[in-house]
Design an enzyme around this catalytic site. Structure first.
Site, mmCIF file in Angstrom:
data_model
loop_
_atom_site.group_PDB
_atom_site.id
_atom_site.type_symbol
_atom_site.label_atom_id
_atom_site.label_comp_id
_atom_site.label_asym_id
_atom_site.label_seq_id
_atom_site.Cartn_x
_atom_site.Cartn_y
_atom_site.Cartn_z
ATOM 1 N N CYS A 232 3.375 -4.542 5.270
ATOM 2 C CA CYS A 232 2.724 -4.140 3.716
ATOM 3 C C CYS A 232 4.057 -4.069 3.018
ATOM 4 C CB CYS A 232 2.010 -3.102 3.689
ATOM 5 S SG CYS A 232 0.583 -2.804 4.902
ATOM 6 N N ALA A 233 4.552 -5.084 2.688
ATOM 7 C CA ALA A 233 6.093 -5.247 2.077
ATOM 8 C C ALA A 233 6.271 -4.942 0.677
ATOM 9 C CB ALA A 233 6.538 -6.457 2.522
ATOM 10 N N PRO A 235 6.874 -3.316 -2.933
ATOM 11 C CA PRO A 235 7.640 -4.370 -3.794
ATOM 12 C C PRO A 235 9.097 -5.016 -3.116
ATOM 13 C CG PRO A 235 8.147 -2.122 -4.399
ATOM 14 C CD PRO A 235 6.808 -1.974 -3.446
ATOM 15 N N LYS A 238 12.200 -1.746 0.892
ATOM 16 C CA LYS A 238 12.391 -1.716 2.366
ATOM 17 C C LYS A 238 12.661 -2.788 3.230
ATOM 18 C CE LYS A 238 8.940 2.469 2.301
ATOM 19 N NZ LYS A 238 8.506 2.171 0.961
ATOM 20 N N ASP A 256 2.020 -9.341 2.228
ATOM 21 C CA ASP A 256 1.389 -8.659 1.296
ATOM 22 C C ASP A 256 0.256 -9.535 0.925
ATOM 23 O OD1 ASP A 256 2.056 -6.201 -0.406
ATOM 24 O OD2 ASP A 256 0.820 -7.486 -1.801
ATOM 25 N N ARG A 261 2.799 -9.775 -6.524
ATOM 26 C CA ARG A 261 3.657 -9.132 -5.838
ATOM 27 C C ARG A 261 4.571 -9.751 -5.001
ATOM 28 N NH1 ARG A 261 -0.817 -5.448 -5.024
ATOM 29 N NH2 ARG A 261 -0.430 -5.756 -2.704
ATOM 30 N N ASP A 303 3.968 0.492 6.265
ATOM 31 C CA ASP A 303 4.138 1.671 5.166
ATOM 32 C C ASP A 303 2.777 1.228 4.451
ATOM 33 O OD1 ASP A 303 5.488 3.647 3.552
ATOM 34 O OD2 ASP A 303 5.163 2.116 1.970
ATOM 35 N N CYS A 355 3.666 7.498 1.393
ATOM 36 C CA CYS A 355 4.191 8.313 0.227
ATOM 37 C C CYS A 355 2.910 9.354 0.086
ATOM 38 C CB CYS A 355 4.722 7.585 -0.798
ATOM 39 S SG CYS A 355 3.459 6.544 -1.588
#
Length: 462
Positions: A232-233, A235, A238, A256, A261, A303, A355
């Site tokens: 889930c890359a 923006p 990472k 994504d 995006r 992520d 997060c």
């Protein structure tokens, strides 16, 4: 209209937990970033008031095609901003409801016994965001720590060397900066230091990335030449970090679902000098693990979308707590994504991160998935010196990492590292206890001083 659409897109990304206000604005591709940042910040500041106005005026019920985030932006500018200077058909739509919205605003003021719009705002939010330092990751694809330190010293900053404690980071002020005590290519500046206009940032030599957000790629630590999935890359911070660790050797498959995006991410990766990557507009859950393209994938960074409850830099408004229903939905998606990631046949190591502060999205997800995959994968007790560990939700949960503004001076974050069992490993229980430390690798261990590197040929002039 482009301004309002861009602001609505940033608000949507905030709700999905894809970043903080400033990073999303500056990565949006919108040409007038200061104008966009001001509109997004003010819309967020008035968000609780705007939600009451939208509900009282029944605007979203009357205009079913109007996205909620766009409605907030339009109503903010109509009632509190510059009065809808642009907007096309949406401007006309909002103006049709102006009388009803103004009446609802007047009713709200009477109800709260105030005369000024600003008096409707809630008291100032938690100071957590103001305590988090500015973290600057040196992009090793283009430069090295020594050169960046020298550059900032020429700009009048005072370099204090490597930090010995978190307390030293919290004491930073003025134009002083440190090398982080945990991550070897991370510089630390006082809170609110802004480098978005600095030539090192605009040229891709540095990445403005919170320390906690640097942990997933750092702990995944794929060897150069590895094939890696960033599930889930967007923006893309990472992803660029993974590329730096790989030294642009190997392959990164980044997924994504959002076209805009991905376009923004592609621009950012190119600016950062990333070459060994493939972007795909695809839901990771639909990626076939048996596709020959992914037969060499040994590392996955997952992520997924989350509540974003740890993102303190989302201020100026305090985010409302997600409902129990939303947490259940997010956790269900996260469990599916983690289980799917573990089904890639050559996978050896995976990092799962969010997060979020909520156990439902963190320890509970890891526990549930390990019940199904515990015979093949184990939870790694990684980074033993990290001060914040996982909540005691199941045996071995302390192998996970947590981060918070108070304990680690970062965004709120959660990280778990899973490894495939090697031959000779003891058979685990369905939820394994804390596993052994991972095998050492040929680069800096967590907390170790960075190796001296030759200076790069490519240097940035002031």
């Amino acid at each position: 209209m482009a301004l309002y659409s861009a602001a609505a897109a940033v608000l949507q990304e905030l709700e999905r937990g894809h970043g903080g206000v400033k990073s999303l604005v500056y990565n949006s591709g919108f040409p007038h970033v200061r104008q966009l940042y001001a509109l997004v910040s003010e819309t967020l500041r008035y968000s609780p008031v705007l939600e009451k106005l939208l509900a009282g005026a029944a605007l979203l019920q009357a205009e079913k095609k109007l996205p909620p985030q766009l409605a907030k932006v339009l109503v903010y500018d109509l009632l509190f901003g510059k009065g809808l200077k642009c907007g096309g058909r949406w401007k006309a739509l909002a103006r049709r409801h102006r009388a009803r919205l103004q009446a609802e605003l007047a009713r709200l003021k009477v109800q709260h016994r105030v005369s000024r719009n600003e008096e409707l705002l809630a008291p100032a939010a938690s100071p957590a965001a103001s305590q988090v330092p500015r973290y600057v990751r040196v992009n090793s694809l283009k430069t090295c720590v020594d050169d960046v330190v020298d550059f900032f010293k020429r700009q009048g900053y005072s370099y204090l060397g490597k930090a010995a404690s978190v307390e030293e980071l919290s004491a930073l002020s003025g134009k002083k900066f440190l090398l982080d005590l945990h991550l070897p290519e991370l510089l630390v500046f006082p809170p609110q230091t802004d480098f978005h206009d600095n030539v090192l940032y605009t040229s891709g030599h540095i990445i403005l990335q919170d320390k906690a957000s640097c942990l997933p790629a750092f702990l995944l630590r794929p060897a150069p030449g590895s094939h890696v999935i960033d599930a889930c890359a967007a923006p893309g911070n990472k992803t660029s970090h993974l590329a730096a660790i790989l030294q642009n050797k190997g392959q990164i498959f980044a997924f994504d679902v959002d076209t805009k995006r991905l376009a923004t991410m592609n621009t950012m990766l190119m600016r950062a000098g990333v070459t060994a990557f493939q972007l795909a507009q695809q839901d990771f859950l639909t990626v076939d693990p048996t596709d020959p393209k992914y037969r060499k994938v040994t590392h996955i960074l997952l992520d997924p979308s989350c509540s974003g409850s740890g993102m303190v830099t989302r201020l100026p408004q305090e985010e409302a707590a997600p409902s129990a229903e939303r947490l259940r939905a997010l956790a269900g998606f996260q469990r599916k994504a983690l289980s799917h990631a573990l089904s890639f046949p050559a996978l050896q190591r995976l990092v799962y991160s969010t997060c979020s502060l909520h156990q439902e999205e963190n320890e509970a997800v890891v526990e549930a998935v390990l019940r199904d995959h515990g015979s093949a994968f184990r939870l790694v007790n990684t980074f033993p010196s990290w001060p914040c560990r996982g909540l005691a939700a199941f045996p071995g949960a302390e192998s996970c990492l947590r981060a918070s503004p108070t304990a680690t001076l970062t965004q709120g974050f959660f990280v778990a590292v899973l490894e495939r069992h090697r031959d000779g490993d003891a058979a685990p229980s369905s939820v394994p206890a804390a596993a052994e430390n991972p095998q050492p690798v040929d680069r800096a261990e967590p907390g170790a001083a960075p190796k001296k590197r030759k200076r790069k040929k490519q240097k940035v002039k002031e």
